[in-house]
Design a protein around this motif. Sequence first.
Motif, PDB file in Angstrom:
ATOM      1  N   ALA A 178     -22.382 -31.171  10.980  1.00  0.00           N
ATOM      2  CA  ALA A 178     -23.481 -31.395  10.513  1.00  0.00           C
ATOM      3  C   ALA A 178     -23.413 -32.879  10.330  1.00  0.00           C
ATOM      4  O   ALA A 178     -24.362 -33.509   9.486  1.00  0.00           O
ATOM      5  CB  ALA A 178     -23.626 -30.734   9.224  1.00  0.00           C
ATOM      6  N   VAL A 196     -29.052 -29.965  11.236  1.00  0.00           N
ATOM      7  CA  VAL A 196     -29.276 -30.688  12.480  1.00  0.00           C
ATOM      8  C   VAL A 196     -28.430 -32.023  11.999  1.00  0.00           C
ATOM      9  O   VAL A 196     -28.454 -32.200  10.752  1.00  0.00           O
ATOM     10  CB  VAL A 196     -30.649 -30.985  12.737  1.00  0.00           C
ATOM     11  CG1 VAL A 196     -31.459 -29.925  13.618  1.00  0.00           C
ATOM     12  CG2 VAL A 196     -31.349 -31.486  11.758  1.00  0.00           C
ATOM     13  N   SER A 197     -27.752 -32.547  13.006  1.00  0.00           N
ATOM     14  CA  SER A 197     -27.066 -33.791  12.808  1.00  0.00           C
ATOM     15  C   SER A 197     -27.879 -35.054  12.656  1.00  0.00           C
ATOM     16  O   SER A 197     -28.656 -35.462  13.561  1.00  0.00           O
ATOM     17  CB  SER A 197     -25.789 -33.751  13.606  1.00  0.00           C
ATOM     18  OG  SER A 197     -26.203 -33.425  14.696  1.00  0.00           O
ATOM     19  N   GLY A 198     -27.968 -35.835  11.464  1.00  0.00           N
ATOM     20  CA  GLY A 198     -28.285 -36.995  11.209  1.00  0.00           C
ATOM     21  C   GLY A 198     -29.843 -37.010  11.664  1.00  0.00           C
ATOM     22  O   GLY A 198     -30.513 -36.079  11.567  1.00  0.00           O
ATOM     23  N   LYS A 199     -30.123 -38.274  12.232  1.00  0.00           N
ATOM     24  CA  LYS A 199     -31.435 -38.324  12.671  1.00  0.00           C
ATOM     25  C   LYS A 199     -31.455 -38.141  14.399  1.00  0.00           C
ATOM     26  O   LYS A 199     -32.336 -38.712  15.035  1.00  0.00           O
ATOM     27  CB  LYS A 199     -31.999 -39.755  12.506  1.00  0.00           C
ATOM     28  CG  LYS A 199     -32.389 -39.585  10.807  1.00  0.00           C
ATOM     29  CD  LYS A 199     -32.853 -41.011  10.432  1.00  0.00           C
ATOM     30  CE  LYS A 199     -33.143 -40.689   8.724  1.00  0.00           C
ATOM     31  NZ  LYS A 199     -32.591 -41.885   7.916  1.00  0.00           N
ATOM     32  N   GLN A 246     -32.934 -32.209  18.907  1.00  0.00           N
ATOM     33  CA  GLN A 246     -32.766 -30.994  18.016  1.00  0.00           C
ATOM     34  C   GLN A 246     -32.727 -29.811  18.730  1.00  0.00           C
ATOM     35  O   GLN A 246     -32.522 -28.616  18.255  1.00  0.00           O
ATOM     36  CB  GLN A 246     -34.021 -30.984  16.832  1.00  0.00           C
ATOM     37  CG  GLN A 246     -33.739 -32.414  16.077  1.00  0.00           C
ATOM     38  CD  GLN A 246     -34.536 -32.244  14.784  1.00  0.00           C
ATOM     39  OE1 GLN A 246     -35.468 -31.528  14.750  1.00  0.00           O
ATOM     40  NE2 GLN A 246     -34.690 -33.337  13.923  1.00  0.00           N
ATOM     41  N   GLN A 267     -37.460 -29.231   1.619  1.00  0.00           N
ATOM     42  CA  GLN A 267     -36.521 -29.841   2.781  1.00  0.00           C
ATOM     43  C   GLN A 267     -35.330 -29.040   2.729  1.00  0.00           C
ATOM     44  O   GLN A 267     -34.706 -29.086   1.836  1.00  0.00           O
ATOM     45  CB  GLN A 267     -36.183 -31.327   2.177  1.00  0.00           C
ATOM     46  CG  GLN A 267     -35.352 -31.998   3.091  1.00  0.00           C
ATOM     47  CD  GLN A 267     -36.211 -32.583   4.360  1.00  0.00           C
ATOM     48  OE1 GLN A 267     -37.354 -33.138   4.216  1.00  0.00           O
ATOM     49  NE2 GLN A 267     -35.480 -32.597   5.626  1.00  0.00           N
ATOM     50  N   ALA A 287     -31.597 -28.534   5.396  1.00  0.00           N
ATOM     51  CA  ALA A 287     -30.728 -29.404   6.374  1.00  0.00           C
ATOM     52  C   ALA A 287     -31.326 -29.147   7.893  1.00  0.00           C
ATOM     53  O   ALA A 287     -30.929 -29.751   8.731  1.00  0.00           O
ATOM     54  CB  ALA A 287     -29.499 -28.589   6.439  1.00  0.00           C
ATOM     55  N   SER A 288     -32.226 -28.223   8.092  1.00  0.00           N
ATOM     56  CA  SER A 288     -32.597 -28.083   9.425  1.00  0.00           C
ATOM     57  C   SER A 288     -34.195 -28.443   9.676  1.00  0.00           C
ATOM     58  O   SER A 288     -34.904 -27.977  10.619  1.00  0.00           O
ATOM     59  CB  SER A 288     -32.413 -26.412   9.962  1.00  0.00           C
ATOM     60  OG  SER A 288     -33.315 -25.530   8.931  1.00  0.00           O
ATOM     61  N   GLY A 289     -34.679 -29.243   8.482  1.00  0.00           N
ATOM     62  CA  GLY A 289     -36.025 -29.594   8.611  1.00  0.00           C
ATOM     63  C   GLY A 289     -36.861 -29.150   7.330  1.00  0.00           C
ATOM     64  O   GLY A 289     -36.323 -28.453   6.514  1.00  0.00           O
ATOM     65  N   LYS A 290     -38.140 -29.444   7.391  1.00  0.00           N
ATOM     66  CA  LYS A 290     -38.766 -29.177   6.184  1.00  0.00           C
ATOM     67  C   LYS A 290     -39.926 -28.087   6.245  1.00  0.00           C
ATOM     68  O   LYS A 290     -40.510 -27.859   7.482  1.00  0.00           O
ATOM     69  CB  LYS A 290     -39.347 -30.555   5.603  1.00  0.00           C
ATOM     70  CG  LYS A 290     -40.397 -30.871   6.474  1.00  0.00           C
ATOM     71  CD  LYS A 290     -41.085 -32.215   5.771  1.00  0.00           C
ATOM     72  CE  LYS A 290     -40.820 -33.643   6.561  1.00  0.00           C
ATOM     73  NZ  LYS A 290     -41.510 -34.671   5.974  1.00  0.00           N
ATOM     74  N   MET A 329     -24.246 -24.675   3.972  1.00  0.00           N
ATOM     75  CA  MET A 329     -24.305 -25.071   5.326  1.00  0.00           C
ATOM     76  C   MET A 329     -23.138 -24.342   6.271  1.00  0.00           C
ATOM     77  O   MET A 329     -22.270 -24.210   5.829  1.00  0.00           O
ATOM     78  CB  MET A 329     -24.119 -26.838   5.308  1.00  0.00           C
ATOM     79  CG  MET A 329     -25.721 -27.413   5.157  1.00  0.00           C
ATOM     80  SD  MET A 329     -25.604 -28.885   5.720  1.00  0.00           S
ATOM     81  CE  MET A 329     -23.839 -29.381   5.471  1.00  0.00           C
TER      82      MET A 329
END
Lengths: 169, 497
Positions: free
Chosen positions: B129, B316-319, B323, B462, B464-467, B497
């Motif tokens: 992650a 998802v990892s970082g930006k 995805q 929000q 870790a996988s989006g909002k 996570m």
Amino acid sequence: MDYFKNNLVNQLPDISELTFKRIHKDYLKVLVLTTLVVFLVLFLGVFFLKKNVEIIANFEYVNYFYFLLSIIFLLLLTVFSIGFSRRKYVLREKDVTYKSGVLIEKITTVPYSRIQHVEINEAPISRIFKLASLNVFTAGDSSNDLVIKGIKKEEALKIKEFINQQIDA
Amino acid sequence: MLNNSLFADFSRQSPKGIIIIYIKLLYKVLKATWFLLFLFLQKFSKINDDTLIYIYVGIGVLLIFILIRAYLLYKNFLFRIDENHFVLKEGILKKKNTSISFDRIQNVNFKQNLIQQLINVYEVNIETAGSKDTEIAIKALTIDKAEALKKELLQVKSTVEVVEREQLKPLLKINFKELLKVSLTENHLQNLMVFAALVFGVFQQLNDVFKGFNSEDVLDNYTDVNPGDIFNSLFLFVILFLLLIIVGVLSSFVRILLFHFNLTLFIREESFDITQGLLTKKSIILSKGKVQSIIVSTNPIKKKLGISFITFKQAVSGKVKKQQHKLIRIIGCKAEQIKTIKELLYVNDSNESERYVPNKYFIFRMYFRSSIGLLLVNSIILFLIQDPNLLWVNLLFIPLTLLLIQMKYKKAFYQFNEELLIFGEGRVETHLTYLPFFKVQNIKIKQTIFQKRKNVVNLILQTASGKIRIPCIEKERAIKLYNYILYKIESNKESWM
């Protein structure tokens, strides 16, 4: 749902009843100065373009650009000064909250247990006033984390230390 | 356990990995130079023999160079397990040393593309992650080694996990007939778009090459349609329309076939075991705790057939923009299979709670925004294109917009029990998101000045996988939810996570 309403909510700590802390008053100066610098560059840009580029110089509405820029500048200043007193933050035992906004009011809370790391940034103009911004990052798709701009650097360091302690705990 | 680890010392991939690396490098070179090759073939007859020899020698040298490089890459790709870290050393000249601690590893997946299937090796992907630099792919391992590595990396805690696949009964197995059924009921418009984007990209590239030949009219000639009479153009329109439908259906079918061929889903004690794919076979172990949220989606036709698809969302990892590969999609689920999966993930799901719908302001806002959009389209037609005949599109646009807004409003709702939020949205399709409260990472309330007059807000959760954005709900209720979710997160001790 009645269960939820009657038994739990009344005991829960309420975010709307918190006393928030304002950010440092010097930050308004930082905001004004930064905007001033940006618009000075923009004004100079238009000025030089008008001098040196023929197409723009011949464009009859060119002076309206100055007018438009001034309007935007004044609008921004108004928004900043109205919105400044609304930039507030509060730290609780288990989370940190920040709220702000004039046209769009926002309030964000990040629980310490979900924080990945904390950063302190000092922008050039902020540094003159010994101000810093505190950035809080969570894991994953973290485009929407919490940033508290315009607090004293010592304060920011203290908060960072506090949050780090809470994460480890 | 630590001492007798298979990977205590540095080990390499299977020697077959050289082939995989070689082909990958070759593919890269080809991708960069394919138009040169094209040029070469085009002018083949005009090149005299002497130059030809040079070209052949050049290609030969390049091939050998790539081979040496592949060998060196293989030779310098070393990995080991050091206590509870996975350590990777790679690079020929620029050495890179990566170390990942076990608890940051999200998943260990197996993958097989066509070539890997042919020479019978597995690609092992280690997902984290963290930032995208820590995504690791070991290109070629034998199945035994791959399994062993996975076992050590994931530190299989319960012995239950070791149950062989053969002894398990799959919860879901999609055969070809069902695959066909699913692909026929896909969103063809969307697939058509994807396909069109693909074609457009290739076309652009081709165009560039042809321009190099100074003969752009080769392609342009085809677009030179004579402006015929109305009947002709109507006929053409119908043909085009039919053609688009066929292409759309075909592209859905190909996409479903490529990604979901032979989809099998096993349920294990703590995880889902998913295998799917035609050319690239993917085998994924998805541990339950790592699932952030699931989305159950269906559309009217699928609903008639009683099928829907589930999307599992992980951190998802970082930006990272890519995805897509982290979204694990299970197609062709029947109602009882969905029920099973939901029960496995969320214990406390059964009690029916009250449904809340967004405030009327939500639909008002949609009307307002669409009328601005329509106004814009109309003024463009009137003032820029200046063709009043085009105004007839309103006959199509206005009812369509109204219909879509009504559908969107009808499908939007949220409900919750003590642990779980269920959020419904969609226009033609219906998407139901299931999100346990404690997975939320930060929570936000937004209110525009227009919303303030109606006392409604947007609630944004929000993860870790989006909002997840719940639009236009009453402020009072939003604040209650806000407080409750915070309480849920902060009183939770599980790992999220």
